[in-house]
Design a protein around this motif. Sequence first.
Motif, short mmCIF file in Angstrom:
data_model
loop_
_atom_site.label_atom_id
_atom_site.label_comp_id
_atom_site.label_asym_id
_atom_site.label_seq_id
_atom_site.Cartn_x
_atom_site.Cartn_y
_atom_site.Cartn_z
N GLU A 1 90.95 44.65 67.32
CA GLU A 1 90.98 43.23 67.65
C GLU A 1 90.76 42.99 69.14
O GLU A 1 90.11 42.02 69.54
CB GLU A 1 92.32 42.64 67.21
CG GLU A 1 92.48 42.54 65.70
CD GLU A 1 93.82 41.95 65.30
OE1 GLU A 1 94.69 41.81 66.19
OE2 GLU A 1 93.99 41.61 64.11
N ARG B 1 91.18 31.57 65.10
CA ARG B 1 92.24 31.48 64.08
C ARG B 1 91.91 32.33 62.86
O ARG B 1 92.78 33.03 62.32
CB ARG B 1 92.43 30.02 63.67
CG ARG B 1 93.63 29.80 62.74
CD ARG B 1 93.68 28.37 62.25
NE ARG B 1 92.57 28.07 61.35
CZ ARG B 1 92.55 28.41 60.05
NH1 ARG B 1 93.58 29.07 59.51
NH2 ARG B 1 91.51 28.11 59.30
N LYS B 2 90.64 32.30 62.44
CA LYS B 2 90.24 33.05 61.26
C LYS B 2 90.13 34.55 61.54
O LYS B 2 90.62 35.38 60.77
CB LYS B 2 88.91 32.51 60.73
CG LYS B 2 89.01 31.12 60.12
CD LYS B 2 87.65 30.67 59.59
CE LYS B 2 87.75 29.28 58.95
NZ LYS B 2 86.43 28.82 58.44
N ASN B 3 89.45 34.88 62.64
CA ASN B 3 89.20 36.30 62.93
C ASN B 3 90.48 37.08 63.21
O ASN B 3 90.60 38.25 62.84
CB ASN B 3 88.24 36.44 64.11
CG ASN B 3 86.84 35.97 63.79
OD1 ASN B 3 86.54 35.63 62.65
ND2 ASN B 3 85.97 35.95 64.79
N LYS C 1 93.59 35.95 62.38
CA LYS C 1 94.64 35.59 61.42
C LYS C 1 95.88 35.01 62.12
O LYS C 1 97.01 35.46 61.93
CB LYS C 1 95.03 36.80 60.57
CG LYS C 1 93.89 37.36 59.74
CD LYS C 1 94.33 38.57 58.93
CE LYS C 1 93.23 39.07 58.02
NZ LYS C 1 92.02 39.49 58.73
N PRO D 1 98.82 32.62 62.62
CA PRO D 1 99.61 31.76 61.73
C PRO D 1 99.51 30.29 62.15
O PRO D 1 99.33 29.97 63.33
CB PRO D 1 101.04 32.29 61.90
CG PRO D 1 100.88 33.67 62.44
CD PRO D 1 99.64 33.64 63.27
#
Length: 360
Positions: free
Chosen positions: A255, A300-302, A304, A306
């Motif tokens: 990441e 937000r998507k890549n 994850k 919350p």
Amino acid sequence: MKMNCLVDRLIDLGHWPLAIAICRYIKEPSKKGIHRIESAKSEKEAGKTPNFKSLSEVIASKFADYPEVSFADVAMKAADANLNELAEFLLEKETHLSRQVEMLLKLNKPERALAKAARSQKPDLRKQPNEAIFCVLLNPRKRICTLNSSPVLVHFVLAHLRQTQKKEVIDHLVLKLPPALCLYQDYLKEEAPRHLLALYIQKDDFARQTLYYLKESQSTPWNPFDNKDKIDGLLKAEKSLINLKKQATALLVAETSELLRLCETLDGKPDFSDVDRTSVRSVYMWSVAHEEDILAEQLRKNFKIPEKACYMWKIESFARHKLWHHVESLFRSKKVITSYMVMRFTAPFYKLIEYGTEFI
């Protein structure tokens, strides 16, 4: 069978007394008989390898009543006579390990010297003035062995090897001995980091490979035009972590490398130079404050993120940049989040706006 043939057969079998007796019985001339047998006997015995182990025992027994005698000195005399094998057996009688190690190095037996030193870890190396040749340097600035010092034997042997042997030879020796390997790796950290990495790879030391790649990536300065080396270091660290079966940590490293690649596309945008490129939170807050909605959604998507964290970071970012109207709009549109914030901080809505990030 003729007598001459019988004598030849006895000579081949090594039955010297019987062959001589037959020659005398048949009155064979000395040149063809006894002298020939004695010559054959001498040639055969000259080709035999002496039993140096038994010989060393005999020599040791002669010095049994003289405990002050150093067998390392006796071994040196044997070595001077080109009897290196005898010298090695005599060294086994030496009670001072440091003298054994020194003599083994003189006999060009570095593997045995290093093995003995690694097993000892004993700082008792007593040097004599005529042995100053073994005072070697770890590097041009730092002397590890002087006439008055008492270094650990492993340091002494490694320093000697680094002066006399090729790197390939030293690598082969230290890989078999963990104590020596650790010390050798310490030497290489500053002097030859790439060679150190090669040792890690050869040893399949994935943990140290990971640390090496992470440190290298961290020390590589940020380049707005090319960060290939920095990102490649993280990718290699990720592979090493996967080999260690540390999937969670490998995911974090992956990441981070993905975030760095994303930050490369944002260089040059307003206020982005102050953003921590290794922090998803920092990049997300920047995207929210600068109305980069597509980027915020991608983050937000890549990664994850919350939903609760997204709203917390949005509020903090809006408050930090004095975007109070965005804070108000956010709270009006999300009743659940508003209730959560009020319960958490036990303060009315205007307090959150007044203190901004102090509540986060």
